[in-house]
Each structure stands twice: as C-alpha cells, then as structure tokens.
Design a protein around this motif. Structure first.
Motif, PDB file in Angstrom:
ATOM      1  N   ASP A  58       0.849  -1.182   0.000  1.00  0.00           N
ATOM      2  CA  ASP A  58       0.000   0.000   0.000  1.00  0.00           C
ATOM      3  C   ASP A  58       0.895   1.245   0.000  1.00  0.00           C
ATOM      4  O   ASP A  58       1.546   1.561   0.996  1.00  0.00           O
ATOM      5  CB  ASP A  58      -0.891  -0.031   1.243  1.00  0.00           C
ATOM      6  CG  ASP A  58      -1.891   1.111   1.302  1.00  0.00           C
ATOM      7  OD1 ASP A  58      -1.649   2.151   0.659  1.00  0.00           O
ATOM      8  OD2 ASP A  58      -2.902   0.963   2.009  1.00  0.00           O
ATOM      9  N   LYS A  59       0.938   1.956  -1.134  1.00  0.00           N
ATOM     10  CA  LYS A  59       1.821   3.125  -1.267  1.00  0.00           C
ATOM     11  C   LYS A  59       1.429   4.234  -0.290  1.00  0.00           C
ATOM     12  O   LYS A  59       2.296   4.950   0.231  1.00  0.00           O
ATOM     13  CB  LYS A  59       1.783   3.656  -2.696  1.00  0.00           C
ATOM     14  CG  LYS A  59       2.174   2.634  -3.767  1.00  0.00           C
ATOM     15  CD  LYS A  59       3.597   2.144  -3.591  1.00  0.00           C
ATOM     16  CE  LYS A  59       4.071   1.311  -4.786  1.00  0.00           C
ATOM     17  NZ  LYS A  59       3.307   0.045  -4.933  1.00  0.00           N
ATOM     18  N   ALA A  60       0.129   4.378  -0.040  1.00  0.00           N
ATOM     19  CA  ALA A  60      -0.307   5.413   0.902  1.00  0.00           C
ATOM     20  C   ALA A  60       0.169   5.090   2.311  1.00  0.00           C
ATOM     21  O   ALA A  60       0.564   5.990   3.075  1.00  0.00           O
ATOM     22  CB  ALA A  60      -1.828   5.547   0.872  1.00  0.00           C
ATOM     23  N   LYS A 100       3.768   5.906   2.577  1.00  0.00           N
ATOM     24  CA  LYS A 100       3.953   7.355   2.677  1.00  0.00           C
ATOM     25  C   LYS A 100       3.708   7.839   4.103  1.00  0.00           C
ATOM     26  O   LYS A 100       4.443   8.684   4.627  1.00  0.00           O
ATOM     27  CB  LYS A 100       3.025   8.067   1.695  1.00  0.00           C
ATOM     28  CG  LYS A 100       3.238   9.563   1.627  1.00  0.00           C
ATOM     29  CD  LYS A 100       2.344  10.203   0.562  1.00  0.00           C
ATOM     30  CE  LYS A 100       2.570  11.715   0.500  1.00  0.00           C
ATOM     31  NZ  LYS A 100       1.717  12.347  -0.553  1.00  0.00           N
ATOM     32  N   ARG A 101       2.669   7.281   4.750  1.00  0.00           N
ATOM     33  CA  ARG A 101       2.396   7.664   6.138  1.00  0.00           C
ATOM     34  C   ARG A 101       3.531   7.219   7.061  1.00  0.00           C
ATOM     35  O   ARG A 101       3.925   7.949   7.980  1.00  0.00           O
ATOM     36  CB  ARG A 101       1.057   7.069   6.584  1.00  0.00           C
ATOM     37  CG  ARG A 101      -0.155   7.714   5.927  1.00  0.00           C
ATOM     38  CD  ARG A 101      -1.450   7.276   6.583  1.00  0.00           C
ATOM     39  NE  ARG A 101      -1.734   5.861   6.357  1.00  0.00           N
ATOM     40  CZ  ARG A 101      -2.445   5.383   5.344  1.00  0.00           C
ATOM     41  NH1 ARG A 101      -2.950   6.220   4.429  1.00  0.00           N
ATOM     42  NH2 ARG A 101      -2.682   4.087   5.225  1.00  0.00           N
TER      43      ARG A 101
END
Length: 295
Positions: A80-82, A85-86
């Motif tokens: 999960d790229k998001a 990022k988090r």
C-alpha cells in the motif's frame, strides 16, 4: 536514575517498554529509568492531537522504536503506497532509532484483517517478501528489522525452513532481524519443535532488537498444549530461560517487553523491564570476565 535526552540512531542494549496512553503522565512526571519506548506506528498516523503531543515530549528524553503492524509485507499483492507514505512521514517526524515490521500478511484486496497471518515458506513467497522489503527500505530511507512470527499452523507446501527463510531475506536485502523470543516459544510448542535449537540456528549477528511477551495457554483438539501469543501477562519462566539462552549467543541487545492487553500499572511494567535489564547486565559482565581471563 533519570533517562537523558537521546542522540544517534541505535537503541541502547537495555530493556524498553511499549508506550501506552494510560502511562503518558506518569512517564513525563517521573522520567523512569527505562532504556527506550516502542510504539505501534499505526497508532500515530493522525496529523496531530494529544498522542503526538505526548510522544514528542517523551522522545525528548527516551530513544524510540517504531513497530509497524499494518504493512502486510507478506501479502500476495502490491504494498500500500499510501501506507508507506504515512510511515515515511512518521519516520521523518520522529527519527526513531529502530523501525520494524512482521513477516506476515494482514490484507486481502481492499480489506484489512485484524490479525497477522503466516505465509508458506516457498521460493515464490521468498521472492515476493524480498521485493517488498526492498521497496519498503527504499521508500522509508532506512533499514528495516523483520520479525519472526508466532504460528499455529504449518503449510504443506512450505519447502524452506523459517530460519533459512529469514536469513535469506536479510542477506538479499541487507535488512536486519527482530528476534521475538516469545514467538519462538509459541511456535515451538505448537509445532512440537525445540525452541533452543531454533535460537541456536538463528543469525543473531543480524538482530537489532529482541521482543519478550507473555503467552496464554490452552489445549488443542488432541489435548496437547497450545500457546497463544496474547501479550496480556508477564513474561513466562520458560521464555525467560530461552531469553537467557539467546543472550548467551547474541550478547546484550535492545529488548522490548510487550504487554498490549490487560495493561497493568506502570510499576508492574517497569519491574518486567528491570528483570530484563538485570539479565542484560549479567550477560555483559560474563562476557567482560571472559575477555579479562583471555587477556
């Protein structure tokens, strides 16, 4: 003794505790003698609020270990790229001395499962996890520690031993390993294996952190012991003995006491940390004595 403000990017070879909201005020008021604190990354992915204010205050005085539980690094689909990022945002914000994740999966398509599930140890899953670890380390800009799982089933199609699986991942990605001694005990009892033999084969030179926790015990359908990685009690005596066996191989390493359910008062947690600190100090003294005698 009061902990001092930390610098650098390595956890001390001491006992640490999981940071719980019910203990924020006690920690800030008393600054207890604890080696470090660890938090689950997913609990701090909001932009602000009291959790961040307390964590910022506490990390002024203590090293921080960031432990992920939601990356699903063993999943059969893309990361999960998001989420990555988090995670990168948290790491840039707090500069933790350690970041770790589990050798497990917890997502399927667009759904999230409330568990850390095992995966078969095959060449296919090995290649996938290697790719995911590489991607994670590049996205986060730092080394990952990968944790051995606690398991309750074995896969018929597994063709690679767990220790070899983890060692190969570390060799090909330059990641480190997190050795959860309680997980070793849980899996060994559940699968009728020898926990000390597992530790003897484990590449302890790659370990950046150790975890200790309490397990629950029941029986399976055949009436045999079944251990559950519950994190709701003090560390059991057999896990303490296995930890001592581990330290004899590895030497003193940062050691987290995990107690995530039925969380007791802070004094109880600190007593658990003090017990581990005493064992770490004893191992350091033993090794120093050996060096003096050798000289």
């Amino acid at each position: 003794m009061t902990a001092s403000k930390t610098q650098g990017y390595a956890l001390p070879a001491r006992a640490g505790l999981g940071l719980k909201p019910e203990h924020y005020e006690t920690i800030l008021a008393n600054r207890p003698d604890v080696g470090f604190f660890e938090v689950h990354a997913e609990n701090y992915m909001g932009a602000g609020g009291p959790p961040h204010r307390y964590l910022e205050a506490i990390t002024e005085f203590y090293p921080l270990s960031l432990h992920g539980v939601g990356l699903s690094i063993g999943a059969a689909h893309e990361l999960d790229k998001a989420h990555l990022k988090r995670l990168r945002g948290l790491i840039d914000r707090y500069r933790p001395q350690s970041f770790s994740e589990h050798l497990a999966w917890s997502t399927h398509d667009t759904g999230f499962l409330n568990d850390l599930l095992p995966l078969p140890y095959t060449p296919e899953t090995l290649a996938r996890v290697i790719d995911h670890v590489d991607e994670t380390q590049q996205a986060l800009g730092r080394r990952l520690l990968l944790e051995n799982p606690s398991t309750y089933v074995l896969f018929a199609d597994s063709t690679i031993d767990e220790v070899d699986f983890l060692a190969t991942i570390a060799e090909r990605t330059a990641c480190g390993l997190l050795l959860d001694v309680n997980n070793v005990m849980v899996s060994a009892v559940n699968h009728r294996l020898d926990a000390a033999t597992y530790i003897d084969r484990f590449p302890v030179e790659l370990v950046g952190e150790i975890h200790l926790a309490g397990y629950d015990e029941t029986v399976d359908d055949a009436g045999d012991r079944l251990l559950i990685d519950a994190h709701g009690t003090a560390v059991k005596s057999d896990v303490v003995a296995l930890y001592e066996h581990t330290l004899a191989r590895s030497g003193p390493l940062p050691t987290l006491i995990e107690w995530d359910n039925d969380v007791p008062d802070f004094a109880t947690l600190q007593a658990e940390a003090a017990r581990a600190d005493a064992m770490l100090a004893a191992e350091a003294l033993r090794r120093n004595g050996q060096r003096i005698r050798a000289a």
